[in-house]
Write a protein that holds these residues in place. Structure first.
Motif, mmCIF file in Angstrom:
data_model
loop_
_atom_site.group_PDB
_atom_site.id
_atom_site.type_symbol
_atom_site.label_atom_id
_atom_site.label_comp_id
_atom_site.label_asym_id
_atom_site.label_seq_id
_atom_site.Cartn_x
_atom_site.Cartn_y
_atom_site.Cartn_z
ATOM 1 N N GLN A 367 -4.542 -11.022 -5.228
ATOM 2 C CA GLN A 367 -5.543 -11.542 -4.300
ATOM 3 C C GLN A 367 -4.976 -12.647 -3.412
ATOM 4 O OE1 GLN A 367 -9.190 -10.970 -3.752
ATOM 5 N NE2 GLN A 367 -8.292 -9.013 -4.376
ATOM 6 N N SER A 371 -5.951 -9.971 0.405
ATOM 7 C CA SER A 371 -7.349 -10.021 -0.060
ATOM 8 C C SER A 371 -8.244 -9.084 0.738
ATOM 9 C CB SER A 371 -7.876 -11.461 0.023
ATOM 10 O OG SER A 371 -7.748 -11.966 1.344
ATOM 11 N N THR A 374 -11.934 -6.725 -2.841
ATOM 12 C CA THR A 374 -12.459 -7.762 -3.730
ATOM 13 C C THR A 374 -11.625 -7.855 -5.008
ATOM 14 O OG1 THR A 374 -13.950 -6.250 -4.876
ATOM 15 C CG2 THR A 374 -14.766 -7.304 -2.866
ATOM 16 N N TYR A 375 -11.812 -8.916 -5.738
ATOM 17 C CA TYR A 375 -11.114 -9.132 -7.007
ATOM 18 C C TYR A 375 -11.436 -8.011 -7.985
ATOM 19 C CZ TYR A 375 -9.727 -11.405 -11.372
ATOM 20 O OH TYR A 375 -9.152 -11.705 -12.574
#
Length: 430
Positions: A367, A371, A374-375
């Motif tokens: 990340q 990015s 999303t995580y």
């Protein structure tokens, strides 16, 4: 001072009671390319002795090339101080070289020259001349010794290495003149015919061997085919760029996803492919998605035959940043909306890389690097790549949390291991 590899090879062959001669090629020996002449029946025995010795020193066997007239052994070692080093040893019962293209073992390994307790260097041109003259001039000019052959070599240098029939007579006359002997017509004609036959047969044999070598390389390529998978931000591009700069292969070819055989895909090159929104592609619909797989099936197979395979035959490292497997793992990225089982079925008919490297790192590190997703999506992708790696026999997980140099070294070690396993299999079949 004698080269240490030459001394070691001579010692191993002598200990195995193998008659041998090492060609005196200083420039080649300097770069660790050594030519060794042994009798035809001793080729495999010599290869086994040399392989056992260098393996005991920690060298890996990079490749083995065997044909009807020679065995080539390629060794490598990765030293922390001196870096990557290679050694090539060619074992053969005959040799081709400029001017005199064909020289058999019978002409080189003369009984009074052979040694089992020391190295013997053979100057190819001098001994070729020596044996031709020795065969036909005895009784006219006496027994031609090495000194006379060397004098004749000087005449040869002055006249230029003979390449056509007419040049042989002038060079032969030069020899007789240097020895103070009148030309014997019968002897002269026999020598000329011998030289001409040698040149003709040598050229023919050289052409046939060249065709054999090309066919052999096509059927048993020496290159390595690698695909690199992983989420965006896993470090694929950085390591691929590092691999392309490694000077351990006969070149490096890089591709993005497809081999780019068809014109419509030729613009999809690795260096030009920066996908700032990997999941922004709209769904293509089930029918279109399935039909597109037929196009890709054609692209991958023809691309392998026309693009990838020739590079492998030339000993290159072929790297794919993503491959068809990536669509199975993450079909949404490519807008595919059909059933996954179709992708798996198509994949069975697509040439598989030698190694499929799946890069991974912690979701936090990825990340921080990129990015775009999303995580949670990154975490799911990492699981998907790990699960797929468990299902394939040629898959390797590469942790990219470490430094670039450490990760690159891990990848090179995996490639080295593959090369050695393949070479060992070929060596066993000698």
């Amino acid at each position: 001072m004698m080269n240490k590899d030459v001394e070691a090879i001579g010692a191993q062959l002598a200990n195995s009671s193998i008659e041998y001669a090492i060609l005196n090629r200083p420039d080649a020996i300097k770069i660790r390319d050594i030519d060794v002449l042994v009798r035809p029946g001793a080729l495999k025995k010599a290869a086994v002795a040399i392989e056992a010795y260098y393996t005991s020193l920690g060298f890996g066997l990079r490749d083995v090339v065997q044909n009807s007239y020679s065995i080539q052994l390629f060794f490598f070692i990765r030293d922390e101080v001196e870096g990557y080093k290679e050694l090539q040893i060619d074992l053969m019962p005959e040799i081709s070289f400029r001017g005199v293209e064909y020289l058999s073992i019978k002409d080189v390994l003369l009984d009074h020259v052979m040694r089992r307790d020391s190295i013997v260097f053979v100057d190819d041109v001098a001994y070729y001349i020596y044996q031709v003259l020795r065969s036909f001039i005895q009784g006219n000019a006496g027994d031609v010794d090495v000194g006379i052959a060397n004098k004749y070599l000087e005449c040869l240098k002055e006249a230029g290495i003979p390449k056509v029939f007419s040049q042989y007579e002038g060079v032969l006359s030069c020899f007789f003149k240097s020895q103070g002997v009148s030309i014997n017509i019968n002897v002269r004609n026999k020598v000329l015919i011998s030289c001409f036959k040698r040149r003709f047969l040598g050229s023919l044999c050289g052409a046939l061997k060249n065709l054999y070598y090309k066919a052999y390389r096509g059927l048993r390529p020496t290159g390595v085919f690698v695909s690199v998978l992983g989420p965006d931000g896993a470090g694929k591009s950085t390591i691929i760029d590092g691999l392309s700069k490694v000077n351990e292969f006969k070149g490096t070819d890089t591709h993005y996803l497809l081999p780019c055989f068809m014109e419509r895909y030729k613009k999809k090159k690795l260096e030009n492919n920066v996908n700032v929104d990997p999941y922004g592609r709209s769904s293509q619909g089930i029918i279109f998605s399935v039909l597109k797989q037929l196009v890709w099936l054609y692209e991958y197979n023809m691309g392998y035959l026309k693009v990838v395979r020739p590079s492998l035959a030339h000993g290159k490292l072929v790297i794919f940043d993503r491959y068809y497997d990536d669509m199975i793992i993450d079909p949404i990225r490519y807008g595919y909306s059909g059933p996954v089982w179709i992708l798996k079925a198509v994949n069975k008919f697509i040439p598989s890389p030698h190694l499929i490297l799946s890069f991974y790192a912690s979701a936090e590190i990825i990340q921080n690097r990129k990015s775009e997703v999303t995580y949670e999506e990154t975490s799911e992708q990492l699981k998907a790549y790990a699960n797929y790696n468990d299902l394939i026999s040629n898959g390797v997980l590469i942790d990219t949390d470490a430094s670039e140099a450490e990760v690159l070294n891990k990848v090179l070690n995996e490639i080295d291991e593959f090369l050695e396993n393949r070479a060992r299999a070929r060596f066993v079949s000698l």
